[in-house]
Design a protein around this motif. Structure first.
Motif, PDB file in Angstrom:
ATOM      1  N   ASP A 177       0.820  -1.214   0.000  1.00 42.35           N
ATOM      2  CA  ASP A 177       0.000   0.000   0.000  1.00 42.35           C
ATOM      3  C   ASP A 177       0.856   1.267   0.000  1.00 42.35           C
ATOM      4  O   ASP A 177       0.424   2.315  -0.492  1.00 42.35           O
ATOM      5  CB  ASP A 177      -0.924   0.006   1.220  1.00 42.35           C
ATOM      6  N   ASP A 178       2.066   1.159   0.540  1.00 44.02           N
ATOM      7  CA  ASP A 178       2.954   2.312   0.577  1.00 44.02           C
ATOM      8  C   ASP A 178       3.821   2.431  -0.679  1.00 44.02           C
ATOM      9  O   ASP A 178       4.679   3.319  -0.762  1.00 44.02           O
ATOM     10  CB  ASP A 178       3.858   2.253   1.815  1.00 44.02           C
ATOM     11  N   GLY A 179       3.600   1.531  -1.641  1.00 45.21           N
ATOM     12  CA  GLY A 179       4.350   1.582  -2.891  1.00 45.21           C
ATOM     13  C   GLY A 179       5.667   0.840  -2.845  1.00 45.21           C
ATOM     14  O   GLY A 179       6.397   0.811  -3.851  1.00 45.21           O
ATOM     15  N   ARG A 180       5.994   0.232  -1.709  1.00 45.13           N
ATOM     16  CA  ARG A 180       7.251  -0.511  -1.603  1.00 45.13           C
ATOM     17  C   ARG A 180       7.107  -1.922  -2.132  1.00 45.13           C
ATOM     18  O   ARG A 180       6.030  -2.503  -2.137  1.00 45.13           O
ATOM     19  CB  ARG A 180       7.704  -0.555  -0.140  1.00 45.13           C
ATOM     20  N   LEU A 181       8.238  -2.471  -2.572  1.00 42.04           N
ATOM     21  CA  LEU A 181       8.246  -3.808  -3.148  1.00 42.04           C
ATOM     22  C   LEU A 181       8.059  -4.851  -2.051  1.00 42.04           C
ATOM     23  O   LEU A 181       8.799  -4.892  -1.069  1.00 42.04           O
ATOM     24  CB  LEU A 181       9.575  -4.043  -3.879  1.00 42.04           C
ATOM     25  N   GLN A 182       7.036  -5.708  -2.230  1.00 37.75           N
ATOM     26  CA  GLN A 182       6.775  -6.773  -1.267  1.00 37.75           C
ATOM     27  C   GLN A 182       7.272  -8.132  -1.748  1.00 37.75           C
ATOM     28  O   GLN A 182       7.768  -8.939  -0.963  1.00 37.75           O
ATOM     29  CB  GLN A 182       5.273  -6.873  -0.979  1.00 37.75           C
ATOM     30  N   ALA A 183       7.115  -8.372  -3.049  1.00 35.82           N
ATOM     31  CA  ALA A 183       7.525  -9.667  -3.592  1.00 35.82           C
ATOM     32  C   ALA A 183       7.817  -9.529  -5.080  1.00 35.82           C
ATOM     33  O   ALA A 183       7.336  -8.604  -5.740  1.00 35.82           O
ATOM     34  CB  ALA A 183       6.443 -10.715  -3.359  1.00 35.82           C
ATOM     35  N   ALA A 184       8.627 -10.459  -5.575  1.00 39.47           N
ATOM     36  CA  ALA A 184       8.951 -10.497  -7.002  1.00 39.47           C
ATOM     37  C   ALA A 184       8.868 -11.939  -7.476  1.00 39.47           C
ATOM     38  O   ALA A 184       9.354 -12.852  -6.796  1.00 39.47           O
ATOM     39  CB  ALA A 184      10.343  -9.941  -7.258  1.00 39.47           C
ATOM     40  N   LEU A 185       8.219 -12.132  -8.633  1.00 36.80           N
ATOM     41  CA  LEU A 185       8.093 -13.461  -9.207  1.00 36.80           C
ATOM     42  C   LEU A 185       8.750 -13.468 -10.584  1.00 36.80           C
ATOM     43  O   LEU A 185       8.500 -12.578 -11.396  1.00 36.80           O
ATOM     44  CB  LEU A 185       6.626 -13.874  -9.372  1.00 36.80           C
ATOM     45  N   THR A 186       9.600 -14.463 -10.817  1.00 37.48           N
ATOM     46  CA  THR A 186      10.123 -14.679 -12.169  1.00 37.48           C
ATOM     47  C   THR A 186       9.461 -15.941 -12.715  1.00 37.48           C
ATOM     48  O   THR A 186       9.378 -16.960 -12.024  1.00 37.48           O
ATOM     49  CB  THR A 186      11.646 -14.844 -12.173  1.00 37.48           C
ATOM     50  N   VAL A 187       8.979 -15.852 -13.947  1.00 39.75           N
ATOM     51  CA  VAL A 187       8.171 -16.926 -14.527  1.00 39.75           C
ATOM     52  C   VAL A 187       8.777 -17.327 -15.868  1.00 39.75           C
ATOM     53  O   VAL A 187       9.092 -16.473 -16.701  1.00 39.75           O
ATOM     54  CB  VAL A 187       6.711 -16.451 -14.734  1.00 39.75           C
ATOM     55  N   ASP A 188       8.924 -18.639 -16.055  1.00 39.46           N
ATOM     56  CA  ASP A 188       9.446 -19.127 -17.335  1.00 39.46           C
ATOM     57  C   ASP A 188       8.395 -19.051 -18.436  1.00 39.46           C
ATOM     58  O   ASP A 188       8.700 -18.656 -19.568  1.00 39.46           O
ATOM     59  CB  ASP A 188       9.931 -20.576 -17.191  1.00 39.46           C
ATOM     60  N   ASP A 189       7.158 -19.443 -18.106  1.00 40.03           N
ATOM     61  CA  ASP A 189       6.130 -19.520 -19.136  1.00 40.03           C
ATOM     62  C   ASP A 189       4.755 -19.332 -18.506  1.00 40.03           C
ATOM     63  O   ASP A 189       4.548 -19.678 -17.327  1.00 40.03           O
ATOM     64  CB  ASP A 189       6.198 -20.888 -19.843  1.00 40.03           C
ATOM     65  N   GLY A 190       3.820 -18.763 -19.268  1.00 35.34           N
ATOM     66  CA  GLY A 190       2.463 -18.564 -18.772  1.00 35.34           C
ATOM     67  C   GLY A 190       1.444 -18.711 -19.888  1.00 35.34           C
ATOM     68  O   GLY A 190       1.662 -18.237 -21.004  1.00 35.34           O
ATOM     69  N   VAL A 191       0.331 -19.390 -19.585  1.00 37.53           N
ATOM     70  CA  VAL A 191      -0.747 -19.603 -20.555  1.00 37.53           C
ATOM     71  C   VAL A 191      -2.064 -19.222 -19.897  1.00 37.53           C
ATOM     72  O   VAL A 191      -2.303 -19.545 -18.728  1.00 37.53           O
ATOM     73  CB  VAL A 191      -0.789 -21.072 -21.029  1.00 37.53           C
ATOM     74  N   TYR A 192      -2.926 -18.532 -20.651  1.00 36.33           N
ATOM     75  CA  TYR A 192      -4.234 -18.129 -20.136  1.00 36.33           C
ATOM     76  C   TYR A 192      -5.224 -19.259 -20.362  1.00 36.33           C
ATOM     77  O   TYR A 192      -5.522 -19.623 -21.495  1.00 36.33           O
ATOM     78  CB  TYR A 192      -4.704 -16.860 -20.841  1.00 36.33           C
ATOM     79  N   VAL A 193      -5.737 -19.831 -19.262  1.00 41.51           N
ATOM     80  CA  VAL A 193      -6.628 -20.983 -19.342  1.00 41.51           C
ATOM     81  C   VAL A 193      -7.826 -20.752 -18.422  1.00 41.51           C
ATOM     82  O   VAL A 193      -7.658 -20.455 -17.231  1.00 41.51           O
ATOM     83  CB  VAL A 193      -5.905 -22.290 -18.925  1.00 41.51           C
ATOM     84  N   HIS A 194      -9.037 -20.863 -18.980  1.00 46.17           N
ATOM     85  CA  HIS A 194     -10.274 -20.793 -18.201  1.00 46.17           C
ATOM     86  C   HIS A 194     -10.340 -19.556 -17.294  1.00 46.17           C
ATOM     87  O   HIS A 194     -10.665 -19.646 -16.099  1.00 46.17           O
ATOM     88  CB  HIS A 194     -10.444 -22.056 -17.345  1.00 46.17           C
ATOM     89  N   GLY A 195      -9.999 -18.415 -17.836  1.00 45.88           N
ATOM     90  CA  GLY A 195     -10.193 -17.168 -17.105  1.00 45.88           C
ATOM     91  C   GLY A 195      -9.080 -16.787 -16.150  1.00 45.88           C
ATOM     92  O   GLY A 195      -9.244 -15.833 -15.371  1.00 45.88           O
ATOM     93  N   HIS A 196      -7.957 -17.512 -16.160  1.00 42.67           N
ATOM     94  CA  HIS A 196      -6.839 -17.117 -15.290  1.00 42.67           C
ATOM     95  C   HIS A 196      -5.522 -17.551 -15.934  1.00 42.67           C
ATOM     96  O   HIS A 196      -5.508 -18.367 -16.852  1.00 42.67           O
ATOM     97  CB  HIS A 196      -6.977 -17.741 -13.888  1.00 42.67           C
ATOM     98  N   TRP A 197      -4.437 -16.991 -15.425  1.00 41.37           N
ATOM     99  CA  TRP A 197      -3.116 -17.307 -15.958  1.00 41.37           C
ATOM    100  C   TRP A 197      -2.510 -18.486 -15.191  1.00 41.37           C
ATOM    101  O   TRP A 197      -2.451 -18.477 -13.965  1.00 41.37           O
ATOM    102  CB  TRP A 197      -2.179 -16.098 -15.839  1.00 41.37           C
TER     103      TRP A 197
END
Length: 352
Positions: A177-197
């Motif tokens: 909420d304060d604009g600070r970084l809370q978490a970071a995710l690195t992803v190899d691959d992503g596909v949109y299936v049934h309304g979500h990634w």
């Protein structure tokens, strides 16, 4: 509508069609010559260049539509003027305003065609042309196109945007909420299936105080994310977006408090373009019966080309000034067309 009106409309549309065929042929030839140097890269040969050039024809026609409408009307009404038919009409009590009204009816038809062309056919064919060229060169999809997006409290960087529902090499930054970084995710691959990634090859790093926690996940479902419809708009060039696509993209950017001024201006230019076609045709009517009444076809084409170039420059200047001084998008996109419409009406009213 009387037979006389239909006669004027027929002349205008016939000459407009001839002008369109000539200008689009020249434009397509230029596209082919400029792209034939790329032949030989991967599977992109001369046949593919020809197919690419053919697919670009609807976009070329859309770009040239205002000048085609102007030149077609200059030639069509000019034929009536030089043959004495226009003089006979006016001697019979037909006013120049009525000739202008008949021309405007033809303009309505061309305006509807221009909107259909720019909103559906041109974007579709240009997307197919781009896909053909990229696939033939061996760089299918969007390849190395990197995209930054904002999604509520997440900032997403997509390094490989393969298609609207397939992403690779992704980094997701989650903000507090304060604009600070809370978490970071690195992803190899992503596909949109049934309304979500559905993300694969996920490495999550959580930042808490003076330490971090790293978690490795084979798969992760990410709900309520950016929809493929929004991603599709980023795959396409801005000028190739349909009105519906621009509305969707502007809505997404407004929801995430991003600057959508560029796309809002593009949307209004797309909406104003059909009106510009009509105004160009109306402007040509008093022009032909005045200074160019006895001019030949070459002089009319030259005069029309000059008017078209001047209008194009003014249009670009208006858009640039609107961007600099933060004018409302309708004003920046529509002011040159409005000024030309008022000038056309004034010239028609003064014509005898």
């Amino acid at each position: 509508m009387t037979r006389l009106d239909r006669y004027v409309i027929q002349h205008v549309l016939e000459l407009t069609g001839i002008v369109a065929l000539g200008l689009v042929t020249i434009y397509t030839l230029v596209v082919f010559v400029s792209d034939v140097n790329e032949a030989g890269k991967g599977g992109y040969g001369v046949l593919q260049v020809l197919e690419y050039s053919a697919l670009m024809i609807p976009g070329s026609l859309y770009i040239l539509m205002p000048i085609i409408a102007l030149l077609g009307t200059l030639m069509g009404i000019g034929v009536l003027a030089r043959s004495g038919e226009l003089t006979a009409m006016r001697s019979a009590g037909v006013s120049l305003s009525r000739v202008g009204a008949a021309t405007l009816v033809a303009g309505v038809g061309l305006a509807i065609f221009a909107f259909f062309l720019g909103d559906w056919l041109a974007p579709t064919s240009e997307a197919a042309a781009t896909a053909l060229r990229d696939n033939a060169r061996g760089g299918g999809g969007s390849g190395g196109k990197s995209v930054w997006l904002r999604d509520a409290d997440r900032v997403v960087r997509i390094n490989q945007l393969q298609s609207e529902d397939h992403i690779s090499d992704v980094t997701v930054y989650k903000l507090g909420d304060d604009g600070r970084l809370q978490a970071a995710l690195t992803v190899d691959d992503g596909v949109y299936v049934h309304g979500h990634w559905r993300l694969a090859g996920v490495k999550r790093t959580d930042f808490a105080g003076d330490h971090t926690t790293v978690t490795l996940l084979d798969e992760l479902d990410l709900g309520n994310g950016i929809s493929p419809n929004v991603l599709k708009q980023f795959i396409l060039e801005a000028g190739s977006l349909s009105a519906q696509g621009l509305v969707r993209l502007i809505g997404y950017m407004d929801e995430n408090h991003l600057d959508a001024a560029k796309y809002r201006l593009l949307l209004w230019r797309k909406l104003v373009e059909p009106l510009t076609v009509m105004v160009m045709m109306l402007f040509a009517v008093p022009f032909v019966t005045g200074q160019l009444r006895d001019a030949g076809a070459g002089q009319k084409l030259l005069a029309g080309a000059l008017v078209g170039i001047v209008f194009y420059i003014i249009n670009k200047v208006s858009v640039s000034l609107g961007d600099i001084y933060q004018w409302p998008a309708p004003l920046a996109a529509g002011m040159p067309t409005l000024v030309l419409a008022l000038l056309s009406w004034w010239r028609l009213a003064r014509a005898r």
